[in-house]
Design a protein around this motif. Structure first.
Motif, short mmCIF file in Angstrom:
data_model
loop_
_atom_site.label_atom_id
_atom_site.label_comp_id
_atom_site.label_asym_id
_atom_site.label_seq_id
_atom_site.Cartn_x
_atom_site.Cartn_y
_atom_site.Cartn_z
N CYS A 168 0.83 -1.20 0.00
CA CYS A 168 0.00 0.00 0.00
C CYS A 168 0.87 1.26 0.00
N ALA A 169 1.93 1.25 0.80
CA ALA A 169 2.85 2.39 0.82
C ALA A 169 3.50 2.56 -0.56
N PHE A 170 3.85 1.44 -1.20
CA PHE A 170 4.44 1.49 -2.54
C PHE A 170 3.50 2.21 -3.51
N TYR A 171 2.22 1.86 -3.49
CA TYR A 171 1.26 2.49 -4.40
C TYR A 171 1.24 4.00 -4.22
N ILE A 172 1.22 4.44 -2.97
CA ILE A 172 1.15 5.89 -2.70
C ILE A 172 2.46 6.58 -3.08
N ILE A 173 3.59 5.98 -2.75
CA ILE A 173 4.88 6.59 -3.08
C ILE A 173 5.07 6.64 -4.60
N PHE A 174 4.68 5.58 -5.28
CA PHE A 174 4.76 5.57 -6.75
C PHE A 174 3.86 6.67 -7.32
N GLU A 175 2.63 6.72 -6.83
CA GLU A 175 1.69 7.74 -7.31
C GLU A 175 2.22 9.15 -7.04
N SER A 176 2.88 9.35 -5.91
CA SER A 176 3.41 10.67 -5.60
C SER A 176 4.52 11.08 -6.56
N SER A 177 5.18 10.09 -7.16
CA SER A 177 6.23 10.41 -8.14
C SER A 177 5.64 10.83 -9.49
N LEU A 178 4.34 10.58 -9.68
CA LEU A 178 3.69 10.92 -10.94
C LEU A 178 2.83 12.18 -10.87
N ARG A 179 2.51 12.59 -9.65
CA ARG A 179 1.59 13.70 -9.44
C ARG A 179 2.20 14.74 -8.50
N ASP A 180 1.70 15.96 -8.60
CA ASP A 180 2.16 17.03 -7.72
C ASP A 180 1.21 17.24 -6.54
N ASP A 181 0.22 16.36 -6.40
CA ASP A 181 -0.76 16.51 -5.32
C ASP A 181 -0.11 16.29 -3.97
N PRO A 182 -0.60 16.98 -2.95
CA PRO A 182 -0.11 16.72 -1.59
C PRO A 182 -0.44 15.28 -1.20
N VAL A 183 0.37 14.71 -0.33
CA VAL A 183 0.21 13.32 0.04
C VAL A 183 -1.15 13.06 0.69
N GLU A 184 -1.67 14.04 1.43
CA GLU A 184 -3.00 13.86 2.04
C GLU A 184 -4.07 13.67 0.97
N GLU A 185 -3.92 14.34 -0.15
CA GLU A 185 -4.86 14.17 -1.26
C GLU A 185 -4.73 12.76 -1.85
N LEU A 186 -3.53 12.25 -1.93
CA LEU A 186 -3.32 10.88 -2.43
C LEU A 186 -3.95 9.86 -1.48
N TYR A 187 -3.83 10.10 -0.18
CA TYR A 187 -4.47 9.21 0.80
C TYR A 187 -5.99 9.22 0.59
N LYS A 188 -6.53 10.42 0.41
CA LYS A 188 -7.98 10.54 0.23
C LYS A 188 -8.43 9.83 -1.04
N LEU A 189 -7.70 10.03 -2.12
CA LEU A 189 -8.04 9.36 -3.38
C LEU A 189 -8.00 7.85 -3.23
N ALA A 190 -6.97 7.35 -2.55
CA ALA A 190 -6.84 5.91 -2.33
C ALA A 190 -8.02 5.37 -1.52
N GLU A 191 -8.40 6.10 -0.50
CA GLU A 191 -9.53 5.68 0.33
C GLU A 191 -10.84 5.74 -0.45
N ASP A 192 -11.00 6.77 -1.30
CA ASP A 192 -12.21 6.90 -2.12
C ASP A 192 -12.34 5.73 -3.09
N ILE A 193 -11.22 5.31 -3.66
CA ILE A 193 -11.23 4.19 -4.59
C ILE A 193 -11.54 2.90 -3.84
N GLY A 194 -11.00 2.81 -2.62
CA GLY A 194 -11.30 1.66 -1.77
C GLY A 194 -10.45 0.43 -2.00
N GLU A 195 -9.48 0.50 -2.88
CA GLU A 195 -8.65 -0.67 -3.16
C GLU A 195 -7.36 -0.68 -2.35
N ILE A 196 -7.02 0.46 -1.78
CA ILE A 196 -5.80 0.57 -0.99
C ILE A 196 -6.20 1.00 0.42
#
Length: 138
Positions: free
Chosen positions: A9-37
């Motif tokens: 799960c950490a890998f998914y977020i860290i990888f995603e952060s390397s592709l986007r300029d969004d703050p990490v809190e936004e990435l957490y929220k997106l992951a939770e909204d999707i529900g797969e991570i």
């Protein structure tokens, strides 16, 4: 969650952060909204730790990556390397060899075969140096 699932799960977020300029809190929220991570405290601890120490971790990776500069390392492999180096340096509960083994398993699951060899080589050189430093300081 198992330690392996936490790392993935950490890998998914860290990888995603390397592709986007969004703050990490936004990435957490997106992951939770999707529900797969699943984003628990341990996942956040790894992600926040990697991002907080990213410059230092990247300098270490650069030191042991003799064939590729940071900019030439695939982002998947770089995310995996960052987690392993972070855990080796900052997580007292994770032995260096366990961090390397888990990184290789992540690489086998998400990278090309030759990238798995690269990840293993970089981390093996890093681990050898750490154990030499510890024996000198003992």
């Amino acid at each position: 969650m198992t330690r392996r699932e936490i790392r993935e799960c950490a890998f998914y977020i860290i990888f995603e952060s390397s592709l986007r300029d969004d703050p990490v809190e936004e990435l957490y929220k997106l992951a939770e909204d999707i529900g797969e991570i699943e984003i628990g405290d341990k996942v956040k601890e790894i992600v926040n730790g990697v991002l907080e120490h990213k410059e230092e971790i990247d300098n270490i990776i650069s030191l042991y990556s003799t064939k590729r500069t940071i900019s030439r390392i695939p982002k998947v492999s770089l995310a995996i390397l960052r987690i392993a180096v972070y855990e080796s340096l900052y997580d007292e509960l994770t032995p260096v060899n366990a961090a390397i083994s888990e990184a290789v398993l992540l690489s086998q699951a998400f990278s090309y075969k030759e990238d798995t060899g690269f990840v293993n080589g970089v981390l093996s050189s890093f681990a050898k140096n750490i154990s030499e430093e510890k024996s000198l300081n003992a």
